[in-house]
Design an enzyme around this catalytic site. Structure first.
Site, PDB file in Angstrom:
ATOM      1  CG  ASP A  18      -2.082   0.945   1.100  1.00 10.46           C
ATOM      2  OD1 ASP A  18      -2.341   1.430  -0.016  1.00 10.46           O
ATOM      3  OD2 ASP A  18      -2.731   1.216   2.129  1.00 10.46           O
ATOM      4  CG  ASN A  66      -8.084  -1.958  -5.031  1.00 13.60           C
ATOM      5  OD1 ASN A  66      -7.200  -2.788  -4.826  1.00 13.60           O
ATOM      6  ND2 ASN A  66      -8.276  -0.947  -4.179  1.00 13.60           N
TER       7      ASN A  66
HETATM    8  C1  IPE Z   1      -5.545  -2.674  -0.108  1.00 11.41           C
HETATM    9  O1  IPE Z   1      -5.179  -1.353  -0.247  1.00 11.41           O
HETATM   10  C2  IPE Z   1      -5.541  -3.361  -1.439  1.00 11.41           C
HETATM   11  C3  IPE Z   1      -4.248  -3.511  -2.075  1.00 11.41           C
HETATM   12  C4  IPE Z   1      -3.085  -3.158  -1.591  1.00 11.41           C
HETATM   13  C5  IPE Z   1      -4.268  -4.137  -3.363  1.00 11.41           C
HETATM   14  P1  IPE Z   1      -6.257  -0.191  -0.423  1.00 11.41           P
HETATM   15  O2  IPE Z   1      -5.483   1.079  -0.554  1.00 11.41           O
HETATM   16  O3  IPE Z   1      -7.199  -0.520  -1.520  1.00 11.41           O
HETATM   17  O4  IPE Z   1      -7.059  -0.251   0.951  1.00 11.41           O
HETATM   18  P2  IPE Z   1      -7.878   0.878   1.693  1.00 11.41           P
HETATM   19  O5  IPE Z   1      -8.867   1.419   0.702  1.00 11.41           O
HETATM   20  O6  IPE Z   1      -6.909   1.929   2.120  1.00 11.41           O
HETATM   21  O7  IPE Z   1      -8.508   0.184   2.860  1.00 11.41           O
HETATM   22  C1  IPE Z   2      -1.705   0.208  -3.279  1.00 11.00           C
HETATM   23  O1  IPE Z   2      -1.440   1.585  -3.349  1.00 11.00           O
HETATM   24  C2  IPE Z   2      -1.902  -0.414  -4.642  1.00 11.00           C
HETATM   25  C3  IPE Z   2      -3.278  -0.811  -4.952  1.00 11.00           C
HETATM   26  C4  IPE Z   2      -4.280  -0.744  -4.139  1.00 11.00           C
HETATM   27  C5  IPE Z   2      -3.506  -1.335  -6.268  1.00 11.00           C
HETATM   28  P1  IPE Z   2      -2.595   2.650  -3.383  1.00 11.00           P
HETATM   29  O2  IPE Z   2      -2.963   2.932  -4.787  1.00 11.00           O
HETATM   30  O3  IPE Z   2      -3.718   2.210  -2.501  1.00 11.00           O
HETATM   31  O4  IPE Z   2      -1.864   3.910  -2.747  1.00 11.00           O
HETATM   32  P2  IPE Z   2      -2.494   4.948  -1.720  1.00 11.00           P
HETATM   33  O5  IPE Z   2      -3.011   4.171  -0.556  1.00 11.00           O
HETATM   34  O6  IPE Z   2      -3.580   5.675  -2.458  1.00 11.00           O
HETATM   35  O7  IPE Z   2      -1.341   5.829  -1.363  1.00 11.00           O
HETATM   36 MG    MG Z   3      -4.084   2.456  -0.518  1.00 17.70          MG
END
Ligand code: IPE
Ligand code: IPE
Ligand code: MG
Length: 242
Positions: A18, A66
């Site tokens: 993340d 997502n």
């Molecule tokens: C969890 O991260 C999913 C992945 C890393 C693929 P998210 O960024 O989607 O989770 P939330 O929305 O912060 O809970």
């Molecule tokens: C995790 O990084 C990757 C996926 C969920 C695909 P994010 O895209 O959630 O990054 P932040 O949380 O917005 O910084």
């Molecule tokens: Mg994230």
């Protein structure tokens, strides 16, 4: 070796990768450039995992939630994962890595990506050094729903007595029944939540949170998480003998 106790390397480490979006934003880049930068983080971490003899690693690449992201970002992620598999699968294969996917394969997952997934899985199916599982279009609740559906179908077909459904039966119907539960769950970017990852499987996992954003994560951070894990006292509901 890396200050790690070689006799107590966890069997399975699961990672919520993340912080890609925030990493990019801090540099004045687009969110998608953060995802792209996450590739190096992942493969350095895989190298480190191989170095210390980790047998199972599972990474959260795309959740069932997502799909709520802007269409451009979703499209980018589909294409990015497809190309990443194409770019990396031979190298992973040479290193003895078995590539697997857990999650729902149908729905909105593009056919081309689905084919790359199957190809990578077939190519590496006999490798045993390490199993690298991508959780893609994965949700812990969806996995439980799918398990319950499979069990209900078996019961309707008379193959299974509903009274005999226990934890082992449920676990046998998860996406990867042979996968051991994670010993350690790592989440980057300073978020303290599970976000629907491996809900059943993390029942007794040790949790390690770090503020490092995923694109900055390297094998040293994995070792750091494992050092932390090795200082934990896992009791599984019991009491310590000493
Ligand atoms: C969890 O991260 C999913 C992945 C890393 C693929 P998210 O960024 O989607 O989770 P939330 O929305 O912060 O809970
Ligand atoms: C995790 O990084 C990757 C996926 C969920 C695909 P994010 O895209 O959630 O990054 P932040 O949380 O917005 O910084
Ligand atoms: Mg994230």
């Amino acid at each position: 070796m890396h200050g790690l106790d070689e006799t107590r390397i966890p069997r399975h480490v699961a990672i919520v990768m993340d912080g890609n979006g925030r990493w990019a934003k801090r540099r004045g880049l687009r969110r998608t450039e953060g995802h792209a930068a996450g590739e190096e983080a992942l493969f350095d971490t895989v190298e480190g995992a191989l170095e210390i003899g980790l047998r199972w690693m599972t990474v959260y690449a795309f959740s069932t939630e997502n799909w709520r992201r802007p269409l451009d970002e979703v499209r980018f992620l589909m294409q990015f994962n497809e190309r990443l598999l194409l770019r990396r699968r031979d190298d992973l294969h040479e290193r003895g890595v078995r590539v697997r996917f857990i999650g729902r394969r149908g729905g909105r997952v593009p056919g081309r990506l689905r084919r790359q997934i199957t190809d990578a899985e077939e190519l590496t199916a006999r490798n045993r050094r390490m199993t690298l599982t991508f959780a893609f279009n994965y949700g812990g609740r969806a996995e439980l729903v799918d398990s319950v559906r499979a069990i209900a179908r078996a019961a309707r077909a008379g193959e299974l007595d509903p009274e005999k459904v226990d934890e082992r039966v449920i676990a046998r119907h998860l996406y990867a029944p042979d996968m051991p539960d994670p010993d350690l769950l790592v989440r980057t970017s300073g978020e303290y939540r599970i976000s629907n990852f491996l809900l059943w499987e993390v029942a007794y996992s040790e949790l390690h949170f770090t503020d490092v954003l995923w694109p900055d994560f390297r094998r040293e951070h994995l070792f750091e998480a494992i050092r932390d894990y090795q200082n934990r006292d896992r009791r599984f509901g019991g009491v310590d003998e000493q």
